[in-house]
Design a protein around this motif. Structure first.
Motif, PDB file in Angstrom:
ATOM      1  N   ILE A  59     -97.707  64.454  21.159  1.00  0.00           N
ATOM      2  CA  ILE A  59     -97.459  65.866  21.459  1.00  0.00           C
ATOM      3  C   ILE A  59     -98.813  66.554  21.423  1.00  0.00           C
ATOM      4  CG2 ILE A  59     -96.417  68.013  20.615  1.00  0.00           C
ATOM      5  CD1 ILE A  59     -94.156  66.371  19.448  1.00  0.00           C
ATOM      6  N   PRO A  60     -99.136  67.360  22.441  1.00  0.00           N
ATOM      7  CA  PRO A  60    -100.442  68.028  22.445  1.00  0.00           C
ATOM      8  C   PRO A  60    -100.518  69.123  21.387  1.00  0.00           C
ATOM      9  CG  PRO A  60     -99.134  68.729  24.339  1.00  0.00           C
ATOM     10  CD  PRO A  60     -98.346  67.660  23.638  1.00  0.00           C
ATOM     11  N   ALA A  61    -101.726  69.339  20.897  1.00  0.00           N
ATOM     12  CA  ALA A  61    -101.997  70.411  19.936  1.00  0.00           C
ATOM     13  C   ALA A  61    -103.427  70.872  20.153  1.00  0.00           C
ATOM     14  CB  ALA A  61    -101.804  69.908  18.511  1.00  0.00           C
ATOM     15  N   ASP A  62    -103.684  72.128  19.788  1.00  0.00           N
ATOM     16  CA  ASP A  62    -105.033  72.687  19.861  1.00  0.00           C
ATOM     17  C   ASP A  62    -105.745  72.308  18.558  1.00  0.00           C
ATOM     18  OD1 ASP A  62    -107.340  74.118  20.284  1.00  0.00           O
ATOM     19  OD2 ASP A  62    -106.361  76.080  20.416  1.00  0.00           O
ATOM     20  N   ILE A  63    -106.358  71.141  18.563  1.00  0.00           N
ATOM     21  CA  ILE A  63    -106.979  70.583  17.363  1.00  0.00           C
ATOM     22  C   ILE A  63    -108.360  71.202  17.155  1.00  0.00           C
ATOM     23  CG2 ILE A  63    -107.843  68.461  16.291  1.00  0.00           C
ATOM     24  CD1 ILE A  63    -105.555  67.008  17.849  1.00  0.00           C
TER      25      ILE A  63
ATOM     26  N   MET B 120     -90.412  58.511   4.514  1.00  0.00           N
ATOM     27  CA  MET B 120     -90.395  59.857   5.030  1.00  0.00           C
ATOM     28  C   MET B 120     -89.914  59.827   6.479  1.00  0.00           C
ATOM     29  SD  MET B 120     -93.441  62.677   5.013  1.00  0.00           S
ATOM     30  CE  MET B 120     -93.842  62.872   6.726  1.00  0.00           C
ATOM     31  N   ALA B 121     -89.106  60.784   6.862  1.00  0.00           N
ATOM     32  CA  ALA B 121     -88.585  60.876   8.229  1.00  0.00           C
ATOM     33  C   ALA B 121     -89.698  61.237   9.214  1.00  0.00           C
ATOM     34  CB  ALA B 121     -87.483  61.929   8.294  1.00  0.00           C
ATOM     35  N   GLU B 122     -89.532  60.822  10.448  1.00  0.00           N
ATOM     36  CA  GLU B 122     -90.441  61.177  11.531  1.00  0.00           C
ATOM     37  C   GLU B 122     -90.448  62.690  11.715  1.00  0.00           C
ATOM     38  OE1 GLU B 122     -92.792  60.285  15.078  1.00  0.00           O
ATOM     39  OE2 GLU B 122     -92.315  59.189  13.280  1.00  0.00           O
ATOM     40  N   THR B 123     -91.632  63.278  11.911  1.00  0.00           N
ATOM     41  CA  THR B 123     -91.742  64.721  12.139  1.00  0.00           C
ATOM     42  C   THR B 123     -92.583  64.998  13.379  1.00  0.00           C
ATOM     43  OG1 THR B 123     -93.790  65.061  10.893  1.00  0.00           O
ATOM     44  CG2 THR B 123     -91.713  65.122   9.626  1.00  0.00           C
ATOM     45  N   ILE B 124     -92.559  66.226  13.796  1.00  0.00           N
ATOM     46  CA  ILE B 124     -93.400  66.648  14.918  1.00  0.00           C
ATOM     47  C   ILE B 124     -94.873  66.447  14.575  1.00  0.00           C
ATOM     48  CG2 ILE B 124     -93.461  69.069  14.203  1.00  0.00           C
ATOM     49  CD1 ILE B 124     -93.325  69.774  17.224  1.00  0.00           C
ATOM     50  N   PHE B 125     -95.236  66.593  13.292  1.00  0.00           N
ATOM     51  CA  PHE B 125     -96.631  66.407  12.894  1.00  0.00           C
ATOM     52  C   PHE B 125     -97.059  64.951  13.053  1.00  0.00           C
ATOM     53  CE2 PHE B 125     -96.583  70.283   9.820  1.00  0.00           C
ATOM     54  CZ  PHE B 125     -96.507  71.140  10.904  1.00  0.00           C
ATOM     55  N   SER B 126     -96.162  64.014  12.787  1.00  0.00           N
ATOM     56  CA  SER B 126     -96.476  62.599  13.004  1.00  0.00           C
ATOM     57  C   SER B 126     -96.801  62.361  14.473  1.00  0.00           C
ATOM     58  CB  SER B 126     -95.291  61.720  12.601  1.00  0.00           C
ATOM     59  OG  SER B 126     -94.951  61.911  11.263  1.00  0.00           O
ATOM     60  N   LYS B 127     -96.060  63.009  15.346  1.00  0.00           N
ATOM     61  CA  LYS B 127     -96.289  62.861  16.781  1.00  0.00           C
ATOM     62  C   LYS B 127     -97.596  63.506  17.216  1.00  0.00           C
ATOM     63  CE  LYS B 127     -91.414  62.398  17.763  1.00  0.00           C
ATOM     64  NZ  LYS B 127     -90.245  62.923  18.448  1.00  0.00           N
ATOM     65  N   ILE B 128     -97.971  64.620  16.567  1.00  0.00           N
ATOM     66  CA  ILE B 128     -99.267  65.259  16.856  1.00  0.00           C
ATOM     67  C   ILE B 128    -100.392  64.339  16.408  1.00  0.00           C
ATOM     68  CG2 ILE B 128    -100.788  67.170  16.194  1.00  0.00           C
ATOM     69  CD1 ILE B 128     -98.237  68.963  16.247  1.00  0.00           C
ATOM     70  N   ILE B 129    -100.269  63.745  15.237  1.00  0.00           N
ATOM     71  CA  ILE B 129    -101.296  62.817  14.735  1.00  0.00           C
ATOM     72  C   ILE B 129    -101.492  61.668  15.716  1.00  0.00           C
ATOM     73  CG2 ILE B 129    -101.796  61.109  12.935  1.00  0.00           C
ATOM     74  CD1 ILE B 129    -100.372  63.103  10.954  1.00  0.00           C
TER      75      ILE B 129
ATOM     76  N   PHE C  93    -104.979  72.110  13.249  1.00  0.00           N
ATOM     77  CA  PHE C  93    -104.653  72.586  14.594  1.00  0.00           C
ATOM     78  C   PHE C  93    -103.988  73.956  14.512  1.00  0.00           C
ATOM     79  CE2 PHE C  93    -101.397  69.751  13.003  1.00  0.00           C
ATOM     80  CZ  PHE C  93    -100.215  70.458  13.180  1.00  0.00           C
ATOM     81  N   ARG C  94    -104.026  74.684  15.621  1.00  0.00           N
ATOM     82  CA  ARG C  94    -103.424  76.016  15.668  1.00  0.00           C
ATOM     83  C   ARG C  94    -101.900  75.922  15.596  1.00  0.00           C
ATOM     84  NH1 ARG C  94    -107.514  79.330  16.437  1.00  0.00           N
ATOM     85  NH2 ARG C  94    -109.247  78.612  17.719  1.00  0.00           N
ATOM     86  N   ASP C  95    -101.302  76.831  14.842  1.00  0.00           N
ATOM     87  CA  ASP C  95     -99.848  76.911  14.736  1.00  0.00           C
ATOM     88  C   ASP C  95     -99.292  77.422  16.069  1.00  0.00           C
ATOM     89  OD1 ASP C  95     -97.143  77.951  14.073  1.00  0.00           O
ATOM     90  OD2 ASP C  95     -97.736  77.524  12.016  1.00  0.00           O
ATOM     91  N   VAL C  96     -98.218  76.831  16.553  1.00  0.00           N
ATOM     92  CA  VAL C  96     -97.620  77.257  17.824  1.00  0.00           C
ATOM     93  C   VAL C  96     -96.836  78.558  17.677  1.00  0.00           C
ATOM     94  CG1 VAL C  96     -97.541  74.942  18.822  1.00  0.00           C
ATOM     95  CG2 VAL C  96     -95.564  75.812  17.556  1.00  0.00           C
ATOM     96  N   ASN C  97     -96.559  78.976  16.454  1.00  0.00           N
ATOM     97  CA  ASN C  97     -95.862  80.237  16.193  1.00  0.00           C
ATOM     98  C   ASN C  97     -96.704  81.057  15.204  1.00  0.00           C
ATOM     99  OD1 ASN C  97     -93.883  82.212  16.098  1.00  0.00           O
ATOM    100  ND2 ASN C  97     -92.731  81.165  14.495  1.00  0.00           N
ATOM    101  N   PRO C  98     -97.874  81.542  15.657  1.00  0.00           N
ATOM    102  CA  PRO C  98     -98.805  82.186  14.732  1.00  0.00           C
ATOM    103  C   PRO C  98     -98.262  83.484  14.131  1.00  0.00           C
ATOM    104  CG  PRO C  98     -99.543  82.483  16.992  1.00  0.00           C
ATOM    105  CD  PRO C  98     -98.367  81.546  17.037  1.00  0.00           C
ATOM    106  N   GLN C  99     -98.559  83.663  12.853  1.00  0.00           N
ATOM    107  CA  GLN C  99     -98.153  84.865  12.126  1.00  0.00           C
ATOM    108  C   GLN C  99     -99.309  85.838  11.953  1.00  0.00           C
ATOM    109  OE1 GLN C  99     -94.750  85.155  11.327  1.00  0.00           O
ATOM    110  NE2 GLN C  99     -94.848  83.402  12.704  1.00  0.00           N
TER     111      GLN C  99
END
Length: 112
Positions: free
Chosen positions: A14-18, A1-10, A28-34
Motif C-alpha cells: 500500500i503506498p504511503a508518503d514516507i 498479531m493480526a495483519e494490519t494496514i501498517f504491515s502492508k505499508i511496511i 509516514f504522513r497520516d491519511v486522515n491528518p488532525q
C-alpha cells in the motif's frame, strides 16, 4: 498479531508518503491528518500496542520516540504533540503500535 494496514505499508503493498525509515521503523504522513503535520512512526517489528510490548522492546520504544522527534524537526516543527493510543477506548484503530507526531497549529488541552 493480526495483519494490519501498517504491515502492508511496511511491505510496500500500500503506498504511503514516507518521510523517514531505517532498519527498525518507518515514518509516514497520516491519511486522515488532525493537524497540518500529522505523521505516524511505526516499528517494523509487529507489536500490537504498549499494553502488549515486552520488556525487551524498551530499546525499540525509545528509538521510536527519538525518531518521532527527528521527524518533527525535519518537518520544521518547534512544538508538537506525541501520542500513543493504547486500546480501542483510547482511540487506537490500527492494532500495530504507532506514535502520532502532531503539530503545525496550536493544540488545546485536554485533547478531544
Amino acid at each position: 498479531m493480526a495483519e494490519t494496514i501498517f504491515s502492508k505499508i511496511i511491505r510496500r503493498e500500500i503506498p504511503a508518503d514516507i518521510l523517514y525509515e531505517d532498519e527498525r521503523c518507518l515514518a509516514f504522513r497520516d491519511v486522515n491528518p488532525q493537524a497540518p503535520v500529522h505523521v505516524l512512526v511505526i516499528p517494523r517489528e509487529p507489536m500490537e500496542s504498549l499494553a502488549t510490548a515486552p520488556a525487551e522492546a524498551a530499546g525499540l520504544l525509545g528509538h521510536l520516540l527519538l525518531k518521532a522527534a527527528h521527524v518533527a524537526r525535519q518537518e520544521k516543527l518547534e512544538s508538537w504533540r506525541t501520542v500513543i493510543n493504547t486500546g480501542a477506548e483510547a482511540g487506537q484503530t490500527v492494532f500495530h503500535l504507532h506514535v502520532h507526531v502532531i503539530g503545525g497549529r496550536p493544540l488545546a488541552w485536554p485533547p478531544g
